[in-house]
Design an enzyme around this catalytic site. Structure first.
Site, short mmCIF file in Angstrom:
data_model
loop_
_atom_site.label_atom_id
_atom_site.label_comp_id
_atom_site.label_asym_id
_atom_site.label_seq_id
_atom_site.Cartn_x
_atom_site.Cartn_y
_atom_site.Cartn_z
N ALA A 1 1.35 0.99 11.73
CA ALA A 1 1.63 0.39 10.42
C ALA A 1 0.36 0.08 9.64
CB ALA A 1 2.46 -0.88 10.60
N ASN B 1 0.84 -1.19 0.00
CA ASN B 1 0.00 0.00 0.00
C ASN B 1 0.89 1.24 0.00
OD1 ASN B 1 0.59 0.78 2.85
ND2 ASN B 1 -0.43 -1.17 3.27
N LYS C 1 -14.16 -0.53 14.63
CA LYS C 1 -12.89 -1.26 14.67
C LYS C 1 -12.37 -1.37 16.10
CE LYS C 1 -8.21 -1.18 12.70
NZ LYS C 1 -7.30 -0.54 11.69
N ASP D 1 -3.81 -6.46 4.34
CA ASP D 1 -4.83 -7.39 4.83
C ASP D 1 -4.66 -8.79 4.26
OD1 ASP D 1 -6.25 -5.52 6.45
OD2 ASP D 1 -7.12 -4.66 4.63
N PRO E 1 -2.35 -12.23 9.39
CA PRO E 1 -2.69 -12.14 10.81
C PRO E 1 -3.05 -10.71 11.19
CG PRO E 1 -0.32 -12.40 10.52
CD PRO E 1 -0.95 -12.64 9.17
N ASP E 2 -3.98 -10.57 12.10
CA ASP E 2 -4.41 -9.26 12.59
C ASP E 2 -3.56 -8.92 13.82
OD1 ASP E 2 -5.74 -7.13 13.93
OD2 ASP E 2 -7.57 -7.62 12.83
N ILE E 3 -2.56 -8.07 13.65
CA ILE E 3 -1.60 -7.80 14.72
C ILE E 3 -2.27 -7.11 15.90
CG2 ILE E 3 0.55 -6.60 15.30
CD1 ILE E 3 1.41 -6.97 12.39
N LEU E 4 -3.13 -6.15 15.63
CA LEU E 4 -3.79 -5.42 16.71
C LEU E 4 -4.67 -6.35 17.54
CD1 LEU E 4 -4.34 -2.66 18.04
CD2 LEU E 4 -6.20 -2.34 16.40
N PHE F 1 -4.42 2.22 14.70
CA PHE F 1 -4.70 3.27 13.70
C PHE F 1 -5.68 2.72 12.68
CE2 PHE F 1 -1.76 6.03 15.51
CZ PHE F 1 -1.63 7.20 14.77
#
Length: 407
Positions: free
Chosen positions: A284, A220, A349, A288, A316-319, A335
């Site tokens: 970051a 991105n 979110k 996705d 993987p969804d880090i948050l 973020f």
């Protein structure tokens, strides 16, 4: 930031860092005039400071040409901010007692402008009760006294007392002279405490690159600028900062430990390895999706006009992973880069990923890669929207709020 700085250079081996500070002030668009103490002149020369600042350097009260017009009084009033760097134990003591026996201390007693002192001395001198009393007195009198860094010293000892790196001092100067985006008033009157001293702040920044084959990838437009600015602001506030950075072309902020990664899975591994942390700020823009089966060799056209299929797998969804971790940071900030319904999507979110805060911004314009940002801080208690401002000021405002939250 304050545009006119009067820099008083005290004695001690750390005086050499004042030269780099002068360069950074000039680079940031500021004007700097130097006052060199007798002790400081043992380590750096007036010629060096004059060349870097492009201004005359002042060393004595007994300059007939200048003092015929009370030059020291004019000097003390013309600056926006007076910075004492390095501030030795002796200089801090004389400041606290109101001594005025040389050019530097006379200026400090005569000025009506804000003063910031940046201490540098041996660890035992810094911890001595006399120095602690002097620092407390100066802060009571309205002088901003930064906390020194901890580390190895020229004398061979280790501990608090090192002069902070010039970039951290520059960040403090910049923040000191800015307009508080929340109150709309100059923050000259406030004390610049290093409110995150002793805390570990974990920051992610930049994009991730997800390989399709050895020469192509999914990515991105994230530049990493906002995340790097936040890492720099956290370091300036005294935190130990770990910055996990995707592929970006940015210099590492001073005082920050940087870990470079490329993919989302590598970023998650680096984040987990950096735990525990008191605060995690996930800036970051993680991709996705990734190619389900990245090719070992470059995918070639076969001349048929057919587009090769590209199967995607979810990253993987880090948050969300951090939110469920047994080592969940005390304050977890995510973020959200949105192009529509910014606050509504960010609120959803935050709840979905169990984050404490989500900082949302509209990236439909030139935010990605640009130098300014407009953000909305979404918490359980509500949403605070900040005005459009440079990313460095966004970072400072966010770190101020984080310091207040975990105080």
């Amino acid at each position: 930031m304050a545009k006119k700085i009067l820099l008083i250079v005290g004695g001690g081996i750390a005086a050499y860092k004042a030269c780099e500070l002068v360069r950074l002030i000039r680079k940031d668009g500021g004007e700097v005039t130097c006052v060199l103490t007798e002790g400081g002149a043992k380590f750096v020369t007036a010629m060096t400071l004059a060349a870097l600042s492009e201004n005359a350097v002042h060393t004595t009260l007994w300059d007939l040409k200048n003092e015929a017009e009370m030059g020291h009084i004019q000097l003390s009033r013309e600056a926006d901010l007076v910075v004492v760097c390095p501030a030795t134990a002796d200089l801090l003591a004389r400041m606290a007692q109101g001594v005025a026996d040389d050019m530097a201390t006379t200026l400090l007693l005569a000025t009506d402008k804000p003063v910031m002192a940046v201490p540098a001395m041996n660890v035992k001198m810094w911890e001595h009760p006399a120095t602690r009393r002097n620092v407390a007195r100066l802060r009571e009198d309205g002088v901003t006294v930064m906390e020194p860094d901890e580390g190895a010293m020229a004398c061979g000892e280790y501990g608090p007392g090192r002069l902070p790196e010039p970039e951290a001092i520059m960040a403090a100067i910049r923040n000191f002279g800015s307009i508080d985006p929340l109150a709309g008033q100059p923050d000259f009157a406030g004390e610049m405490h290093r409110d995150l001293y002793g805390k570990h702040v974990l920051v992610t920044a930049g994009p991730t690159h997800e390989p399709i084959d050895p020469v192509r990838y999914i990515a991105n437009r994230s530049s990493g600028k906002q995340g790097f600015a936040i890492a720099a602001a956290a370091a300036a506030a005294g935190a130990r900062v770990t910055l996990v950075a995707g592929p970006v072309n940015l210099e590492t902020p001073q005082g920050v430990d940087r870990v470079d990664v490329e993919s989302a899975r590598e970023m998650l591994a680096a984040v987990e390895a950096a735990l525990p942390a008191d605060v995690a700020i996930m800036v970051a823009a993680v991709a996705d999706w990734r190619a389900a089966d990245a090719a070992d060799q470059k995918i070639k056209k076969d001349g048929s006009g057919e587009v090769p299929p590209l199967a995607l797998a979810e990253n993987p969804d880090i948050l969300a992973t951090l939110a469920k971790s047994p080592q969940r940071p005390g304050l977890l900030v995510g973020f959200a880069a949105e192009t529509e319904n910014v606050v509504a999507h960010a609120s959803a979110k935050r709840e979905r990923k169990d984050a404490d805060w989500i900082v949302a911004n509209d990236v439909s314009g030139d935010v990605m890669g640009g130098d300014a940002n407009t953000v909305h801080i979404v918490t359980k208690a509500g949403t605070t929207s900040l005005e459009t401002m440079p990313k460095a000021r966004v970072a400072a405002a966010l770190i101020d709020r984080i310091a207040d939250e975990i105080a």
